[in-house]
Design an enzyme around this catalytic site. Structure first.
Site, PDB file in Angstrom:
ATOM      1  N   GLU A  57       1.210  -1.424  -0.289  1.00  0.00           N
ATOM      2  CA  GLU A  57      -0.072   0.099  -0.247  1.00  0.00           C
ATOM      3  C   GLU A  57       0.664   1.695  -0.519  1.00  0.00           C
ATOM      4  O   GLU A  57       0.883   2.048   1.074  1.00  0.00           O
ATOM      5  CB  GLU A  57      -0.844  -0.006   1.186  1.00  0.00           C
ATOM      6  CG  GLU A  57      -1.481  -1.504   1.623  1.00  0.00           C
ATOM      7  CD  GLU A  57      -2.834  -1.140   2.170  1.00  0.00           C
ATOM      8  OE1 GLU A  57      -2.921  -0.162   3.490  1.00  0.00           O
ATOM      9  OE2 GLU A  57      -4.015  -1.771   2.256  1.00  0.00           O
ATOM     10  N   GLU A 111      -5.489  -8.701   0.453  1.00  0.00           N
ATOM     11  CA  GLU A 111      -6.406  -8.050   1.978  1.00  0.00           C
ATOM     12  C   GLU A 111      -7.534  -8.386   1.910  1.00  0.00           C
ATOM     13  O   GLU A 111      -8.058  -7.136   0.491  1.00  0.00           O
ATOM     14  CB  GLU A 111      -5.412  -7.251   2.744  1.00  0.00           C
ATOM     15  CG  GLU A 111      -4.455  -8.190   3.412  1.00  0.00           C
ATOM     16  CD  GLU A 111      -3.944  -5.821   4.261  1.00  0.00           C
ATOM     17  OE1 GLU A 111      -4.575  -5.368   4.615  1.00  0.00           O
ATOM     18  OE2 GLU A 111      -2.045  -5.982   4.065  1.00  0.00           O
TER      19      GLU A 111
HETATM   20  C1  FCB Z   1      -4.657  -2.111   5.994  1.00  0.00           C
HETATM   21  C2  FCB Z   1      -2.980  -2.253   5.791  1.00  0.00           C
HETATM   22  C3  FCB Z   1      -3.344  -3.381   7.535  1.00  0.00           C
HETATM   23  C4  FCB Z   1      -4.186  -3.568   7.672  1.00  0.00           C
HETATM   24  C5  FCB Z   1      -5.889  -3.100   7.264  1.00  0.00           C
HETATM   25  C6  FCB Z   1      -7.112  -3.028   8.073  1.00  0.00           C
HETATM   26  O1  FCB Z   1      -4.437  -1.252   4.890  1.00  0.00           O
HETATM   27  O2  FCB Z   1      -1.992  -3.441   4.907  1.00  0.00           O
HETATM   28  O3  FCB Z   1      -2.293  -3.852   7.802  1.00  0.00           O
HETATM   29  O4  FCB Z   1      -4.341  -2.729   9.221  1.00  0.00           O
HETATM   30  O5  FCB Z   1      -5.318  -1.890   6.519  1.00  0.00           O
END
Ligand code: FCB
Length: 455
Positions: A173, A353
């Site tokens: 990110e 994620e």
């Molecule tokens: C993302 C992050 C991860 C976590 C999630 C909820 O932005 O990569 O580390 O905090 O959000």
């Protein structure tokens, strides 16, 4: 999404589809000063009064540094085929340059071997935000030298682990590191400058491209890629102001990263918007950034609704909200994946994620987190729908294995499918973990059946 539709769609996953769970070093390891680890910008940022909602830090976190073996047993027991984790740069090279820390390298070597022994593929992320503080003291990601330190770090890890990890993502990110870390300033290192943020984003992308080139030159066999946080941006109203702002914000969140990575240029509307704050780019930088990848990781949580007035009250949408106050919008994941597939020539995408924070309660050894079960189920359905529409997907990973240190929210927000009692460090599988395990068993059975019937 109704259950019948979900089950129908779940049938679309091919048998090589990778199912996983994800974590990151700073959020779970603890042991912030153990065995020669150096400090990271997040160790420092946690000391700023008011920076972390509950005043906490990463000193202990989930004690994963000590409990990694039993944590890996949980991972294996879920039946996932992959575990996405990150390496703490200051644990393996405390100052970011100079001496390497053999105890830190040993830890990750044990972790990787422990995964392989349990039949789980290691998916490594090099940078999940915890830059060595010593590099920050020299300007951090705003300093072009950090790009070269990152390439050295990537090569050092490759030397030690490269023959055993299935996948290496350079950064997690970059938008968050640049924007929240350097423009808004609510994440480490807490800088508030649009110009610095733009330069940081460019250096992150450049370091990604140069690291991928260097790893390939070393004959790295792991799949190489990057992880972006992306969302569909939607206009709050049909007013020309809101619509125009939505295009710009899509540029800042999505195209600012996707265009240089996959088209070799920064979007001109965002460049114009930045004006004098646009990053300094050297000859050859964009060619390096565009180095072909083996995968693109996409982190998805919610959509992004844009209003020119700058404020959109999520409560007016009528959608359910997670405990982060984020709208739950699974169809946004389909929209996003389909759009990326249409606008860019991409390698397979992974949802690296996806998950939700909810108010969980431990009740007689159980956590009935039904909103999370629903969330995960519907988002898996959204991935299946994207595949049905022709998108090439490599895998899906739940954020997160464990409840953990949720950055500026501290320990107040729980994203795990495994509950962590921070007083005792006891782990309890939530209903979502039980559901995921069951789902994976059924997936395995149906792909075996498909093979035996030639389906
Ligand atoms: C993302 C992050 C991860 C976590 C999630 C909820 O932005 O990569 O580390 O905090 O959000």
């Amino acid at each position: 999404m109704n259950t019948a539709l979900f089950l129908d769609q779940a049938h679309h996953f091919h048998k090589e589809f990778v199912w996983g769970v994800a974590t990151s070093a700073f959020q779970i390891e603890g042991a912030s000063r153990t065995d020669g680890k150096g400090l990271s910008i997040w160790d420092t940022f946690c000391e700023v009064p008011g920076a972390i909602a509950d005043g906490s830090n990463g000193d202990v976190a989930c004690e994963h540094y000590q409990r990694w073996q039993s944590d890996l047993d949980i991972v294996a027991n879920l039946g996932v085929s992959a575990y996405r984790f990150s390496v703490s740069w200051p644990r393996v090279r405390p100052g970011g340059s100079g001496e390497w820390n053999s105890k830190g390298l040993d830890f990750y070597e044990r972790l990787v071997d422990g995964l392989l022994q349990r039949g789980v593929a290691p998916y490594l992320t090099l940078n999940h935000w915890d830059l060595p503080q010593e590099l920050q003291d020299q300007g951090g990601w705003a300093n072009r030298d950090t790009v070269h330190r990152f390439v050295e770090y990537a090569l050092g890890l490759h030397q030690r682990l490269g023959d055993r990890v299935a996948s290496i993502a350079t950064h997690n990110e970059p938008w968050v590191m640049a924007m929240l870390g350097h423009e808004i300033g609510n994440f480490a290192p807490g800088i508030k400058s649009r110009a610095v943020a733009a330069q940081v984003s460019h250096h992150l992308l450049l370091s990604h491209g140069l690291a991928v080139q260097a790893l390939r030159a070393e004959g790295c066999k792991a799949e190489l890629g990057i992880v972006l946080n992306l969302s569909p941006t939607q206009s709050a109203t049909d007013s020309p102001e809101d619509l125009a702002r939505t295009v710009l914000e899509d540029g800042r969140l999505v195209r600012w990263y996707m265009d240089p990575l996959f088209k070799g240029s920064y979007p001109s509307d965002v460049m114009d918007f930045l004006g004098d704050d646009a990053p300094k780019i050297h000859a050859g930088d964009l060619e390096a950034i565009q180095t072909p990848l083996d995968f693109l990781g996409v982190n998805y949580y919610t959509r992004s609704v844009i209003s020119a007035a700058g404020h959109w009250d999520v409560k007016q949408s009528g959608l359910e909200l997670s405990d982060m106050g984020w709208e739950i919008y699974p169809e946004g994941l389909t929209q996003l994946l389909v759009r990326l597939h249409q606008d860019y020539a991409l390698p397979p995408m992974f949802v690296t994620e996806n998950g939700g924070a909810f108010k969980d309660e431990l009740d007689n050894g159980r956590v009935h987190d039904l909103p999370r079960v629903k969330y995960i189920k519907e988002h898996i359905g959204a991935v299946a729908e994207a595949m049905r529409q022709g998108v090439k997907m490599g895998g899906y990973m739940v954020w997160s294995l464990l409840d953990n240190f949720e950055w500026a929210s501290g320990y107040e927000k729980r994203f795990g499918i495994v509950y962590v009692d921070y007083a005792t460090q006891q782990r309890t599988l939530k209903d979502s973990a039980l559901w995921y395990r069951n789902f994976l068993q059924r997936q395995k059975a149906s792909s075996l059946m498909a093979v035996s019937t030639g389906d």
